[in-house]
Motif scaffolding. Structure first.
Motif, PDB file in Angstrom:
ATOM      1  N   PHE A   1       0.834  -1.202   0.000  1.00 17.36           N
ATOM      2  CA  PHE A   1       0.000   0.000   0.000  1.00 17.36           C
ATOM      3  C   PHE A   1       0.871   1.256   0.000  1.00 17.36           C
ATOM      4  O   PHE A   1       0.645   2.176  -0.780  1.00 17.36           O
ATOM      5  N   VAL A   2       1.860   1.296   0.892  1.00 15.22           N
ATOM      6  CA  VAL A   2       2.749   2.461   0.978  1.00 15.22           C
ATOM      7  C   VAL A   2       3.513   2.622  -0.330  1.00 15.22           C
ATOM      8  O   VAL A   2       3.637   3.723  -0.863  1.00 15.22           O
TER       9      VAL A   2
ATOM     10  N   PHE B   1       1.244   9.194  -5.680  1.00 11.76           N
ATOM     11  CA  PHE B   1       1.202  10.578  -5.205  1.00 11.76           C
ATOM     12  C   PHE B   1       2.516  11.328  -5.350  1.00 11.76           C
ATOM     13  O   PHE B   1       2.550  12.550  -5.216  1.00 11.76           O
ATOM     14  N   GLY B   2       3.600  10.615  -5.632  1.00 12.26           N
ATOM     15  CA  GLY B   2       4.892  11.265  -5.814  1.00 12.26           C
ATOM     16  C   GLY B   2       4.876  12.399  -6.825  1.00 12.26           C
ATOM     17  O   GLY B   2       5.394  13.492  -6.538  1.00 12.26           O
TER      18      GLY B   2
ATOM     19  N   ILE C   1       3.608  14.594  -2.986  1.00 11.00           N
ATOM     20  CA  ILE C   1       3.150  14.021  -1.728  1.00 11.00           C
ATOM     21  C   ILE C   1       3.971  12.782  -1.407  1.00 11.00           C
ATOM     22  O   ILE C   1       4.067  11.865  -2.220  1.00 11.00           O
ATOM     23  N   ARG C   2       4.559  12.776  -0.213  1.00  7.22           N
ATOM     24  CA  ARG C   2       5.347  11.625   0.228  1.00  7.22           C
ATOM     25  C   ARG C   2       4.475  10.694   1.054  1.00  7.22           C
ATOM     26  O   ARG C   2       3.591  11.146   1.780  1.00  7.22           O
ATOM     27  N   VAL C   3       4.718   9.400   0.936  1.00  6.61           N
ATOM     28  CA  VAL C   3       3.957   8.401   1.693  1.00  6.61           C
ATOM     29  C   VAL C   3       4.951   7.452   2.351  1.00  6.61           C
ATOM     30  O   VAL C   3       5.765   6.826   1.669  1.00  6.61           O
TER      31      VAL C   3
ATOM     32  N   ILE D   1      12.384  11.374   1.118  1.00  4.49           N
ATOM     33  CA  ILE D   1      12.104  10.006   1.559  1.00  4.49           C
ATOM     34  C   ILE D   1      10.632   9.721   1.310  1.00  4.49           C
ATOM     35  O   ILE D   1       9.756  10.409   1.824  1.00  4.49           O
ATOM     36  N   THR D   2      10.364   8.699   0.514  1.00  6.42           N
ATOM     37  CA  THR D   2       8.981   8.299   0.256  1.00  6.42           C
ATOM     38  C   THR D   2       8.932   6.806  -0.043  1.00  6.42           C
ATOM     39  O   THR D   2       9.910   6.210  -0.492  1.00  6.42           O
ATOM     40  N   GLY D   3       7.802   6.201   0.256  1.00  2.00           N
ATOM     41  CA  GLY D   3       7.620   4.776   0.004  1.00  2.00           C
ATOM     42  C   GLY D   3       8.353   3.882   0.983  1.00  2.00           C
ATOM     43  O   GLY D   3       8.589   2.715   0.697  1.00  2.00           O
TER      44      GLY D   3
END
Length: 110
Positions: free
Chosen positions: A4-5, A12-13, A17-19, A88-90
């Protein structure tokens, strides 16, 4: 959660938007510190106390701690919300004293 992440970060990148996700271990909060949890961690005792259950809380930890402070988890969340983590994302940030580390030396799961 990992998928999901990952997928949300990809989606959203482009929007900036970071997740990310934080996975806490056994945190010293009322969710852990209560009679029902003491019984789960010490089923061998009829009425286990906090003192009875405390060593079992850290059984899966690779670091020598029984519980993790809520402040330590909050610091990780604060980092991910800060500009210091702007690229930093994902990611899955595990604040669990190493509880989810796999033991690759024995071939057995941790």
């Amino acid at each position: 959660m990992a998928r999901f992440v990952h997928d949300a970060a990809l989606q959203f990148g482009p929007l900036g938007i970071r997740v990310n996700a934080v996975h806490p271990g056994n945190i010293d909060t009322p969710m852990l510190q209560n009679e029902a949890m003491y019984k789960i961690f010490r089923p061998d005792l009829t009425n286990p106390t906090r003192e009875d259950a405390e060593p079992a809380f850290g059984f899966s930890h690779k670091l020598p701690v029984n519980t993790i402070s809520p402040r330590d988890v909050s610091e990780a969340v604060l980092f991910l919300a800060s500009d210091a983590s702007r690229y930093i994302t994902g990611q899955q940030l595990k604040v669990d004293a190493g509880a989810l580390l796999a033991d690759t030396t024995s071939g057995a799961p941790a």
